[in-house]
Design an enzyme around this catalytic site. Structure first.
Site, PDB file in Angstrom:
ATOM      1  N   HIS A 110       0.804  -1.224   0.000  1.00  0.00           N
ATOM      2  CA  HIS A 110       0.000   0.000   0.000  1.00  0.00           C
ATOM      3  C   HIS A 110       0.843   1.284   0.000  1.00  0.00           C
ATOM      4  O   HIS A 110       0.307   2.356  -0.289  1.00  0.00           O
ATOM      5  CB  HIS A 110      -0.915   0.042   1.226  1.00  0.00           C
ATOM      6  CG  HIS A 110      -1.921  -1.053   1.277  1.00  0.00           C
ATOM      7  ND1 HIS A 110      -2.782  -1.332   0.244  1.00  0.00           N
ATOM      8  CD2 HIS A 110      -2.203  -1.963   2.264  1.00  0.00           C
ATOM      9  CE1 HIS A 110      -3.563  -2.343   0.579  1.00  0.00           C
ATOM     10  NE2 HIS A 110      -3.219  -2.759   1.791  1.00  0.00           N
ATOM     11  N   GLY A 118      -2.043   2.545   4.866  1.00  0.00           N
ATOM     12  CA  GLY A 118      -2.503   1.218   5.253  1.00  0.00           C
ATOM     13  C   GLY A 118      -1.469   0.370   5.967  1.00  0.00           C
ATOM     14  O   GLY A 118      -1.261  -0.787   5.595  1.00  0.00           O
ATOM     15  N   HIS A 148      -6.606  -7.351   0.374  1.00  0.00           N
ATOM     16  CA  HIS A 148      -6.719  -5.927   0.050  1.00  0.00           C
ATOM     17  C   HIS A 148      -6.035  -5.634  -1.289  1.00  0.00           C
ATOM     18  O   HIS A 148      -5.040  -6.268  -1.629  1.00  0.00           O
ATOM     19  CB  HIS A 148      -6.079  -5.073   1.149  1.00  0.00           C
ATOM     20  CG  HIS A 148      -6.682  -5.313   2.505  1.00  0.00           C
ATOM     21  ND1 HIS A 148      -6.264  -6.341   3.319  1.00  0.00           N
ATOM     22  CD2 HIS A 148      -7.671  -4.661   3.174  1.00  0.00           C
ATOM     23  CE1 HIS A 148      -6.976  -6.308   4.446  1.00  0.00           C
ATOM     24  NE2 HIS A 148      -7.831  -5.318   4.378  1.00  0.00           N
ATOM     25  N   TYR A 268      -3.441 -11.230  10.176  1.00  0.00           N
ATOM     26  CA  TYR A 268      -3.582 -10.670  11.517  1.00  0.00           C
ATOM     27  C   TYR A 268      -4.031 -11.698  12.543  1.00  0.00           C
ATOM     28  O   TYR A 268      -4.485 -11.351  13.619  1.00  0.00           O
ATOM     29  CB  TYR A 268      -4.535  -9.451  11.445  1.00  0.00           C
ATOM     30  CG  TYR A 268      -4.076  -8.522  10.345  1.00  0.00           C
ATOM     31  CD1 TYR A 268      -2.984  -7.676  10.544  1.00  0.00           C
ATOM     32  CD2 TYR A 268      -4.636  -8.573   9.076  1.00  0.00           C
ATOM     33  CE1 TYR A 268      -2.503  -6.875   9.521  1.00  0.00           C
ATOM     34  CE2 TYR A 268      -4.161  -7.780   8.051  1.00  0.00           C
ATOM     35  CZ  TYR A 268      -3.092  -6.939   8.282  1.00  0.00           C
ATOM     36  OH  TYR A 268      -2.604  -6.162   7.260  1.00  0.00           O
TER      37      TYR A 268
END
Length: 355
Positions: A110, A118, A148, A268
């Protein structure tokens, strides 16, 4: 970002005997001059200054996106991303003669030239592609299977016909870019995918879009951003892949170029990230993944904690005992079929390499 990711991959790989000293390099920390091949000097100076001061003023926050909720100030906010970027820059040099490299600390797709974005302060994926091209790989295929969209990488190369860009990502998720028909002057394929994406749907995208596009492009090098946030257990996305989808993607892409750079990315949940990226290292380095982990590897996974999310309170037993998930199969939704077909129709126009 406090999730132990790279350390878990290293600990697991060593516990399994897959990371002898001759296969491991400590990543160098990239200097500002090397980072300035894409990032602006003003931004790099602001990033270093923010690390030294432990704070940013409002003009710096507004101009460079530092000190925000998604790009917070922390003690190693220059040194840590510069080390991840240093690995991708070094990888481009080491792959000049061919080979395969895994940089699990990379994949920060990002980052923008003049802004953090991000949780990405630097864009090691862009820097790695530039390094590969400087070191004898003029045509690079970049495939991104993070949940993403690869907005920073697309910003860098959307107008470059010698870099193929393919991104699969969850639709209507931040950064809200990467729409189906977005394209630059170069070779850009964006495939937004619906919530609940299963392994069979990803296999359709792989076999009918990604592999044919890469084969038609005939790259000198492939970069795969292998974000683990697209799996079922990740708290930040709503895709439902098993880690087999990522491993199968990697295995299918490996024969298509003599140079291969595997990057980390999002992820995550420490168990799903560690298991997936360790499995990816097994595929990349030619190891056999056992059905049941030995006690030393199981101990690594049992030592992890994930107290900040409900998924970590009662982890299932297979998070400790196996690298592979059970496959998450299912019907292929019509919108997936239609979107893949829409993009596949463009493959014939990809200019192949002149031999």
């Amino acid at each position: 970002m406090r999730v132990p990711r790279v350390s878990t991959v290293l600990d697991l790989s060593r516990a399994l005997g897959w990371l002898p000293p001759d296969r491991f390099r400590v990543s160098p920390r990239a200097k500002p001059a090397a980072l300035a091949t894409w990032h602006t000097p003003d931004y790099l100076a602001a990033l270093e200054a923010a690390e030294r001061a432990g704070a940013v003023d409002p003009p710096t926050r507004d101009r460079h996106g530092l000190g925000t909720a998604s790009n917070p100030v922390f003690p190693e906010m220059f040194r840590r991303p510069a080390t991840g970027a240093g690995a991708s820059l070094l990888a481009g040099e080491m792959l000049a003669g061919g080979g395969r490299i895994h940089n699990p600390g990379g994949g920060t797709h990002h980052g923008m030239p003049d802004r953090a974005n991000g949780f990405c302060y630097l864009n090691d994926a862009v820097l790695g592609i530039l390094s590969l091209r400087r070191n004898g790989a003029p045509r690079v295929a970049y495939v991104d299977i993070d949940a993403h969209h690869m907005d920073g990488v697309e910003h860098a190369f959307a107008e470059n016909p010698d870099v193929l860009l393919i991104s699969t990502h969850e639709e209507r998720r931040w950064p809200f870019t990467g729409h189906l028909h977005d394209a630059g002057l170069g070779e850009v394929f964006n495939l937004p995918l619906p919530r609940g994406l299963n392994d069979d749907e990803m296999a359709l995208a792989r076999d009918r879009l990604i592999l044919p596009a890469v084969e038609a492009f005939a790259p000198d090098a492939i970069v795969l951003q292998c974000g683990a946030d697209a799996v079922e257990e990740d708290p930040l996305s709503r895709l439902s892949l098993s880690n087999n989808a990522h491993l199968d993607m990697l295995r299918a892409l490996l024969p298509l170029a003599p140079r291969f750079l595997l990057l980390g990315g999002g992820g995550y949940n420490p168990w799903s990230v560690g298991r997936l990226w360790t499995g990816a290292w097994a595929v990349l380095s030619g190891q056999d993944i056992p059905d049941r982990l030995p006690p030393e590897a199981e101990q690594v996974l049992r030592g992890l904690r994930f107290d900040g999310n409900s998924r970590g309170r009662n982890p299932p037993d297979h998070w400790f005992t196996a690298l592979r998930d059970t496959a998450r199969l299912g019907p292929v939704k019509p919108e997936v079929t239609d979107r893949v077909a829409s993009l596949s129709a463009r493959i014939g126009a990809i200019p192949g390499r002149w031999l």
